[in-house]
Design a protein around this motif. Structure first.
Motif, PDB file in Angstrom:
ATOM      1  N   ARG A 187       0.914  -1.147   0.070  1.00 29.90           N
ATOM      2  CA  ARG A 187      -0.086  -0.036   0.181  1.00 29.90           C
ATOM      3  C   ARG A 187       0.925   1.338   0.150  1.00 29.90           C
ATOM      4  N   TRP A 225      -7.636  10.904  -6.222  1.00 28.52           N
ATOM      5  CA  TRP A 225      -6.173  10.323  -6.005  1.00 28.52           C
ATOM      6  C   TRP A 225      -5.339  11.485  -6.757  1.00 28.52           C
ATOM      7  N   GLY A 253      -3.519  10.754  -0.531  1.00 24.37           N
ATOM      8  CA  GLY A 253      -4.194   9.552  -1.191  1.00 24.37           C
ATOM      9  C   GLY A 253      -3.260   8.231  -0.933  1.00 24.37           C
ATOM     10  N   GLN A 254      -3.969   6.910  -1.488  1.00 27.20           N
ATOM     11  CA  GLN A 254      -3.351   5.663  -1.277  1.00 27.20           C
ATOM     12  C   GLN A 254      -3.441   5.027  -2.713  1.00 27.20           C
ATOM     13  N   SER A 255      -2.666   4.001  -2.764  1.00 26.50           N
ATOM     14  CA  SER A 255      -3.012   2.991  -3.941  1.00 26.50           C
ATOM     15  C   SER A 255      -2.383   1.902  -3.437  1.00 26.50           C
TER      16      SER A 255
END
Length: 478
Positions: A187, A225, A253-255
């Protein structure tokens, strides 16, 4: 009198099975389904459909039922139902630590072996708990190497699937492995504070360096995002993750990404956790088999299969489905099988034959549906669902499927239609495929086995037609 009573009793027991045989069969699409297809410029010839009432009245619907089609992720129903009956609902996977050395005063003088057993759900929490067991057993420093035993599966050489030809670091493209940790996903969290960009990775793999080139812009409305790009660069001593783009002040944000190969990811995760626990590993990382005289020092068990298939079907997890498929192969492997994929295919076909289910159209490549080669007909899929309805593990199988308008991949569909919670439906999506398969109740309480698969070059908007099929079943005329 006694004979008459017995006849009535036997007839009452057989009635639910006899109803679909005595009911009428409809071979045309309803006007509303045709309207939904026309509105989205999809030919009716692209749709295959079969819906059968299982325990009450209703007309069986059969349309293009014997056409070979790509089922996308509804193929997971074949894999998970087969696994329930071939492996058993309480089946578990093991992950183990061994050593070939001796422990003295907190120092393990020897190598540490981590042996994978194909666990589809060996996440960071489970690995952390397993390594806590090492600490509880007195291990702190390891003088030898970290050796990964990844020999449990006989892995097939399958083509890499990428539906849109884009980023190969997408987590849903991760392949199976005997020692798969955390689905090989990280993550990435980015944020901007005080004019500085911050990039963090969870878990913090020890063999990945972050090269933060992310620029901070003026305060603005934060997007879902930010404009951030990740570029993994493999080097001789590890991987650098170059982070570029821009992010507005105060935004975050996160991805999720898939980084490294399975061995690199696992070694990096083990070392990161061991470091957090205050331990150290002096040697290198390498692959190898646990020697016969090694000593078992810690073991972890996976959740049972009934829980595993819930994760697979509710959230359409491709990697876990592939792990499960290979687990069937490993269980029934023989010398004639080229790999565990071939063994699983053979085992599933033998299982279907024992259930008197003929499936000439069935082609299984990896058991997840993430494939251009997998095939089935809706009649074959529906026949399998009818068998699952009669299975002693029907409850475990059905409850693993997404609930309409409530959870999983069906949580946003058919809301405010009266169908909330009335159907357990597995979905399937590829660039040219839209599919549903599972069990749906009508307003009278009859449960139906329904399979609808649409193969079309441009299936955009096809979900409306598939949802209409479920609505037609639910709103059966009284």
């Amino acid at each position: 009198m006694i004979k008459s009573f017995r006849s009535i009793a036997i007839a009452s027991l057989l009635l639910p099975l006899a109803l679909p045989l005595h009911a009428a069969t409809v071979t045309t699409l309803s006007p509303k389904i045709q309207q939904a297809l026309t509105a989205n410029k999809i030919s009716p010839a692209s749709l295959s459909l079969m819906a059968v009432p299982l325990n009450g009245p209703g007309n069986t619907v059969i349309y293009n039922a014997d056409v070979s089609v790509n089922p996308a992720s509804t193929m997971k129903l074949v894999t998970t139902y087969a696994a329930l009956e071939l492996l058993g609902p309480t089946h578990q996977w093991r992950t183990e630590f061994y050593t070939d050395g001796q422990l003295k005063n907190g120092v393990l003088n020897g190598n540490l072996y981590l042996k994978g057993g194909g666990d589809p759900k060996l996440n960071m929490e489970k690995l952390w708990l397993l390594m806590r067991d090492l600490r509880a057993n007195g291990v702190q420093q390891i003088t030898g190497d970290l050796i990964l035993d990844r020999t449990h599966f006989n892995l097939p050489q399958l083509p890499v699937f990428n539906d849109d030809g884009g980023d190969q670091n997408k987590p849903f493209l991760v392949g199976p492995d005997s020692l798969m940790v955390n689905l090989k996903a990280v993550r990435m969290i980015v944020r901007a504070e005080g004019g500085k960009s911050i990039v963090q990775m969870d878990p913090p793999l020890t063999n990945v360096r972050i090269d933060n080139q992310l620029r901070v812009g003026p305060a603005a409305k934060c997007p879902a995002w930010p404009d951030v790009r990740f570029n993994p660069v493999t080097q001789f001593d590890g991987t650098s993750l170059v982070v570029t783009g821009k992010i507005a002040e105060g935004c975050s944000g996160q991805s999720y990404l898939s980084l490294l190969d399975h061995a690199g990811y696992t070694a990096g995760a083990v070392r990161a956790i061991w470091k957090e626990l205050g331990g150290s590993i002096m040697g290198a990382d390498r692959s190898g088999e646990v020697p016969g005289k090694a000593t078992l020092i810690a073991r972890a068990y996976s959740p049972d299969l009934a829980e595993i298939i819930r994760d697979i079907n509710k959230y359409s997890n491709n990697t876990m489905a592939r792990q499960l498929f290979l687990s069937i192969g490993e269980k029934f492997r023989d010398k004639a099988d080229a790999d565990d994929s071939k063994a699983a295919q053979r085992a599933i076909r033998s299982w279907l034959a024992r259930k008197n289910i003929t499936a000439p159209h069935l082609v299984i490549e990896n058991g997840s549906g993430l494939s251009r080669d997998e095939r089935v007909s809706v009649r074959e899929m529906n026949t399998m669902l009818q068998a699952a309805w009669q299975s002693p593990y029907a409850a475990e199988f059905i409850s693993s499927l997404p609930l309409v308008a409530m959870d999983g991949t069906m949580r946003k569909r058919l809301r405010k239609t009266g169908m909330e919670g009335q159907a357990h439906i597995k979905t399937g999506t590829l660039n040219n495929v839209r599919a549903i398969a599972g069990f749906s109740r009508d307003a009278k309480g009859t449960t139906w086995a329904v399979v609808a698969i649409l193969n079309d070059p441009k299936p955009w908007g096809a979900s409306a037609a598939l949802d209409q099929i479920l609505l037609d079943i639910y709103r059966q005329p009284r």
